[in-house]
Design an enzyme around this catalytic site. Structure first.
Site, short mmCIF file in Angstrom:
data_model
loop_
_atom_site.label_atom_id
_atom_site.label_comp_id
_atom_site.label_asym_id
_atom_site.label_seq_id
_atom_site.Cartn_x
_atom_site.Cartn_y
_atom_site.Cartn_z
N LEU A 66 0.82 -1.21 0.00
CA LEU A 66 0.00 0.00 0.00
C LEU A 66 0.86 1.26 0.00
O LEU A 66 1.97 1.28 0.51
CB LEU A 66 -0.92 0.03 1.22
CG LEU A 66 -1.92 -1.12 1.39
CD1 LEU A 66 -2.94 -0.78 2.49
CD2 LEU A 66 -2.65 -1.47 0.11
N HIS A 67 0.28 2.31 -0.58
CA HIS A 67 0.93 3.63 -0.61
C HIS A 67 -0.19 4.67 -0.53
O HIS A 67 -1.38 4.31 -0.37
CB HIS A 67 1.79 3.79 -1.87
CG HIS A 67 1.09 3.41 -3.14
ND1 HIS A 67 0.03 4.12 -3.64
CD2 HIS A 67 1.27 2.36 -3.98
CE1 HIS A 67 -0.39 3.56 -4.77
NE2 HIS A 67 0.33 2.47 -4.98
N GLY B 119 -1.68 6.27 -2.69
CA GLY B 119 -2.76 6.09 -3.67
C GLY B 119 -3.86 5.19 -3.10
O GLY B 119 -5.06 5.51 -3.18
N HIS B 120 -3.45 4.08 -2.46
CA HIS B 120 -4.45 3.19 -1.84
C HIS B 120 -5.15 3.90 -0.69
O HIS B 120 -6.36 3.73 -0.48
CB HIS B 120 -3.78 1.92 -1.29
CG HIS B 120 -3.14 1.06 -2.33
ND1 HIS B 120 -1.79 0.99 -2.49
CD2 HIS B 120 -3.68 0.23 -3.25
CE1 HIS B 120 -1.50 0.13 -3.47
NE2 HIS B 120 -2.63 -0.33 -3.95
N GLN C 174 -8.52 -1.27 -16.48
CA GLN C 174 -9.06 -2.16 -15.44
C GLN C 174 -10.36 -1.59 -14.88
O GLN C 174 -11.36 -2.30 -14.74
CB GLN C 174 -8.02 -2.32 -14.33
CG GLN C 174 -8.58 -2.90 -13.04
CD GLN C 174 -7.52 -3.19 -12.00
OE1 GLN C 174 -6.74 -4.12 -12.16
NE2 GLN C 174 -7.48 -2.43 -10.93
N SER D 58 2.53 4.01 -7.57
CA SER D 58 2.31 2.62 -7.94
C SER D 58 3.14 1.75 -7.01
O SER D 58 4.25 2.14 -6.61
CB SER D 58 2.79 2.40 -9.38
OG SER D 58 3.02 1.03 -9.62
N SER D 59 2.62 0.58 -6.69
CA SER D 59 3.37 -0.35 -5.83
C SER D 59 4.68 -0.74 -6.50
O SER D 59 5.64 -1.11 -5.83
CB SER D 59 2.54 -1.61 -5.57
OG SER D 59 1.31 -1.24 -5.00
O1 PAF Z 1 -5.50 -3.09 -9.03
C1 PAF Z 1 -5.22 -4.07 -8.31
O2 PAF Z 1 -4.55 -3.94 -7.30
C2 PAF Z 1 -5.70 -5.46 -8.71
O3 PAF Z 1 -5.72 -5.61 -10.08
C3 PAF Z 1 -7.06 -5.83 -8.07
C4 PAF Z 1 -8.17 -4.93 -8.59
C5 PAF Z 1 -6.98 -5.73 -6.58
C6 PAF Z 1 -7.43 -7.27 -8.46
O4 PAF Z 1 -6.48 -8.17 -8.02
#
Ligand code: PAF
Length: 270
Positions: free
Chosen positions: A20-21, A23-24, A139, A171-172
């Site tokens: 996590l960073h 962004g999350h 996505q 981004s991770s």
């Molecule tokens: O974006 C992500 O971190 C992944 O693609 C997700 C949506 C958690 C699915 O594994």
């Protein structure tokens, strides 16, 4: 915040793969605007990695994840195992033709894997809201389509990309870049901004591609598309968006930006 392996139920849900960073954390902050209970899942989904090296090297920071999720206001941190999600074999979900373009062209099967796990997570958690970042725009687009078909009770909330001061999208994967790689990666955001300053889609596309091709960023794709259909944008596209992917130091980085074309606001179509 509760940490559990058992399946949570929560009003708002933030699926992640950990590492996590900020962004999350912004996704969790947005989730809290909708609900008091926010579950975040951490599951590195093997189905979405077409390359076993990338899967094995995916960063893992469980202690930091816990601290950041808690600080951002998550109420449940869920760490399922493969057997929790798939006691039987997974029910595959197809990402269709769009899932084979751009990110999907370079990562065959990637979006089928993403939709398969997100569908399963949704079946188990059954949230009212699920929050995904715009950084992974293709996505987000595919998940929104899938949810409309298979989970009409879940609203998908798009969260804006969080950037470092340099403009680099968080981004991770950034932690795998060296310091010089990190500075080289700044060209992506610079190119997106420069393209947005151009006065036509044609010139914007050229600017984007020129800047990226003249850098150490190894371009996979750099295109301007229609945000609503993913068709290649032309001068009449209402909501153009630049999408970019490539590698620095062998690390895959992606980014995108919706174009504002502020000069267009002064145009009146007759
Ligand atoms: O974006 C992500 O971190 C992944 O693609 C997700 C949506 C958690 C699915 O594994």
């Amino acid at each position: 915040m509760k940490i559990q392996r058992a399946i949570p139920s929560a009003c708002a849900f933030v699926p992640t793969m950990g590492a996590l960073h900020a962004g999350h954390q912004s996704l969790i902050t947005i989730a809290r605007q909708y609900c008091d209970d926010v579950a975040i899942s951490v599951f590195i989904n093997p189905l979405q990695f077409e390359n076993s090296d990338d899967y094995e090297k995916y960063p893992k920071t469980p202690d930091l994840d816990e601290a950041l999720a808690h600080k951002a206001g998550a109420t449940i941190l869920w760490r399922p195992e493969v057997s929790d999600l798939y006691p039987d074999s997974p029910k595959p979900i197809s990402s269709g033709e769009l899932g084979k373009l751009y990110e999907g062209a370079s990562r065959p099967g990637h979006f089928d894997g993403v939709l398969t796990v997100v569908n399963r997570l949704f079946e188990l958690v059954q949230p009212k809201y699920a929050i995904f970042g715009e950084k992974d725009f293709q996505q987000l687009f595919l998940i929104t389509e899938m949810a409309a078909k298979l989970h009409p009770g879940i609203s998908i909330i798009a969260a804006p990309t969080i950037r470092e001061e340099s403009g680099l999208a968080m981004s991770s994967r950034n932690v795998r870049l060296s310091n010089s790689g990190r500075s080289e990666a700044e060209v992506i955001a610079r190119a997106l901004r420069a393209a947005n300053d151009k006065e036509s889609i044609g010139k914007a596309r050229q600017e984007l591609q020129n800047q990226l091709n003249n850098s150490n960023f190894k371009v996979d794709y750099a295109e301007i598309i229609d945000s609503e259909t993913f068709a290649v944008a032309d001068e009449n596209t209402v909501k153009p968006r630049a999408i970019v992917a490539g590698w620095i130091e062998g690390i895959r980085l992606i980014d995108n930006a919706v174009f504002t074309f502020s000069w267009k606001e002064n145009l009146v179509r007759l």
